[in-house]
Design a protein around this motif. Sequence first.
Motif, short mmCIF file in Angstrom:
data_model
loop_
_atom_site.label_atom_id
_atom_site.label_comp_id
_atom_site.label_asym_id
_atom_site.label_seq_id
_atom_site.Cartn_x
_atom_site.Cartn_y
_atom_site.Cartn_z
N SER A 136 25.26 -32.75 50.73
CA SER A 136 26.61 -33.20 50.42
C SER A 136 27.45 -33.32 51.68
O SER A 136 27.10 -32.79 52.75
CB SER A 136 27.26 -32.22 49.44
N LEU A 137 28.57 -34.02 51.52
CA LEU A 137 29.54 -34.12 52.61
C LEU A 137 30.24 -32.79 52.88
O LEU A 137 30.96 -32.67 53.87
CB LEU A 137 30.58 -35.19 52.29
N ASP A 138 30.05 -31.79 52.01
CA ASP A 138 30.66 -30.48 52.24
C ASP A 138 29.86 -29.62 53.22
O ASP A 138 30.12 -28.43 53.37
CB ASP A 138 30.85 -29.73 50.92
N ARG A 139 28.83 -30.25 53.86
CA ARG A 139 28.03 -29.62 54.93
C ARG A 139 27.05 -28.58 54.40
O ARG A 139 26.58 -27.73 55.15
CB ARG A 139 28.93 -28.99 56.00
N HIS A 140 26.73 -28.64 53.11
CA HIS A 140 25.78 -27.69 52.53
C HIS A 140 24.58 -28.42 51.95
O HIS A 140 24.71 -29.52 51.42
CB HIS A 140 26.44 -26.87 51.41
N VAL A 141 23.42 -27.78 52.06
CA VAL A 141 22.20 -28.21 51.36
C VAL A 141 21.84 -27.09 50.40
O VAL A 141 21.65 -25.94 50.82
CB VAL A 141 21.05 -28.48 52.34
N LYS A 142 21.75 -27.41 49.12
CA LYS A 142 21.47 -26.41 48.10
C LYS A 142 20.07 -26.63 47.54
O LYS A 142 19.64 -27.76 47.31
CB LYS A 142 22.51 -26.45 46.98
N VAL A 143 19.37 -25.51 47.33
CA VAL A 143 18.00 -25.52 46.80
C VAL A 143 18.06 -25.05 45.35
O VAL A 143 18.66 -24.02 45.04
CB VAL A 143 17.07 -24.61 47.63
N TYR A 144 17.41 -25.81 44.44
CA TYR A 144 17.44 -25.51 43.01
C TYR A 144 16.03 -25.24 42.50
O TYR A 144 15.05 -25.80 43.01
CB TYR A 144 18.02 -26.69 42.22
N ASP A 145 15.96 -24.43 41.46
CA ASP A 145 14.73 -24.21 40.72
C ASP A 145 14.61 -25.31 39.67
O ASP A 145 15.55 -25.53 38.89
CB ASP A 145 14.76 -22.83 40.07
N VAL A 146 13.47 -26.00 39.59
CA VAL A 146 13.33 -27.12 38.67
C VAL A 146 13.22 -26.67 37.21
O VAL A 146 13.37 -27.49 36.30
CB VAL A 146 12.11 -27.99 39.03
#
Length: 515
Positions: free
Chosen positions: A269-279
Motif C-alpha cells: 500500500s501507499l501507507d508504506r506497509h506490506v501485510k502478510v495474510y493467512d489464506v
Amino acid sequence: MSASFKKTQAKAYPKFGETATRDSIYWNDLTVPVTVKEYGAITHIDFCPVAPYYMAVTSSARVQIYSPKTCQIVRTISRFKEAAHSACYRSDGRLMVVGGEEALVSVFDVNSKSSLRTFRGHNRPVHVTRFLSDNVRVLSGSDDKSTRIWDLANEKQIINYNKEHEDYVRSGTTCMTSPDMVLTGSYDHKAKLFDTRVPESVLTVDHGYPVESVLMFPNGGIFMTAGGNNINIWDALAGGRLLKTLTHHHKTVTALTFCSDYQRFMSASLDRHVKVYDVTTYQVVHTLDYPGSILSVSVAPDDELVAVGMTDGLLSMQRRKDSEPKDLKPVKKNSYKYQLKAKTYVVQKTDQVVQHKKREILQKYDKSLKKFDHSKALDEALQLKIQRKHPEVTVGIMQELMRRGTIKAAVAGQEPKTLCMLINFVRCNLTKSEFAVTMMDMANLIIEIYWSTIGQNSFIDSALMSLKKVVDRELEHIKISMEVLGAMDVIFAAANSKQSNSTDVAVKPLKSELS
C-alpha cells in the motif's frame, strides 16, 4: 580453597506486547534490505518461475533483470522510447512480455534480449501484460478500456473485449489451471472474469473503488480485488459472492501477490506497509515496514527473496538469512617439532578423565563485585548501554548490593553526573511492576543520603523534581484506582443482595407447597 565467584543473575521477567508466532519468526528472519535507486517509479516486479528465479523490475523506459543471490543487475532490456509497464515472465522462463506508454505489446527473448513479437492494436498505454497458461497466447489491458488476447505464433489478435470496461484497465491476471480464464480490473470499480471461448465477460463484480490489483487462486475458484484501502475476496463458483473484506491498510492498496507456496498472500500500500495474510483465515500474520509509498511487491518462488518497489524509485531486496553454518577456517597444522604425540590414544576404563574447565568471562560490573568495589559496580551497571537495553541487569546489581548490605556505601559519594543517571533510572522504572519495590527502596535511600545537598546542584534538583512528578502522578493513579474499586465493590454488593433476595422469594412458595 576459596569458593568460585558467581556471576550476577538477572531475573527474567515476562515480556508484554506482540506474541512471537511462527509467521513473525519466519518473516523476521530476513537480512538487512539491499536498496537500489532506479530511474523512476517501480511499477511492477515479477520473478522467473524457473530457478535461479531471476527478477524483472519494470521502471521508467527499461526492464532490469536482477540476480536473486547477488542482488545485482545481470541484464537490461531498454528497447523502449517511453515508459515500460508490467514486464512478466512466461512459465518456462524463456520469454518475457512487456507493455508500455507506446501502446505496444512486446515479447522478448530473455537470454538474447531480442524482440520476437510486437502486437499493435491498442491506441492508449498498455499497463497489463500476461502470458496465458498455455504459453501460446498473451493477455493485454490498456487505457483504451479494452482487454485483448493475442496469438503468439501468428502475431495476430484473437479476441478484443472493447465494450466491457468503462475506464482504464490497470490490472489483470490469468488462471494457472485453466488456459481460458482471464481476470481484469479497471478504474470503473469493476472486475471482470473472461472465458476466451466466449465473446463477452462471464462474471462481473463491483469492488467499490478503482481496482489497482487483482489476484486469482491457482484453481480459479476464488479471486481478490484491491483498490482504495479495501481488499475484497470473491467466490467465482458462487456467482461472485463476496466472502470477505479486508481493511487493514489506511491508504490505497497497490499490489497483491502470493508467497509461501500459496499458503500466504501479501498486500502492499501507499501507507508504506506490506501485510502478510493467512489464506485460510484471511487474518494478518505479519507486517513489513518500508521507507516509502509502495507500488509493487513480489516474492521469489522459494521465499528466499522479498522485493518491494516504491514510488520514489527505491527497490528494496531482502534475502532470507542463511541457516547453514559458515565454513570454519582451516586449522593450521602444527610443525613436526610441536606435534602432539599419542593422538590415537583410546581412553581406558581405569583412566581418570579430567575435564578442561573453560575460563569464565565476567562483565565489568561482575569484576568490580568480585573485587568488592561496590561503588564502581553500580557505576558500570548504570551505563546507558546496559540500563536501556537490559534494565533487569542494573536492578539485579542493586539487589545484590542490598543483599550484601553495601548499597548505602555504593550510593553515597557519587559524582553529580552519576547521581543524575541513578535518579533518572529510578524515575523511568518506578512505574514498572517488576521493578517497583526495588525502585522505591532506592528512591528512599537517595533522599535519605542527599537530602542535605538539595539546592546546591541544579541538575540534581531537576532530576529530583522529575522523580517527584512521577511519584505524584502514580499516587493520583492509585487514588483513582481505589475509587473505581470502591464503586465496583458497591455494585457487586448490590448485585449479590438482589440475587439473594430473589432466591428467598423463590424458596418461600416452595416451603408453603411442602407444608
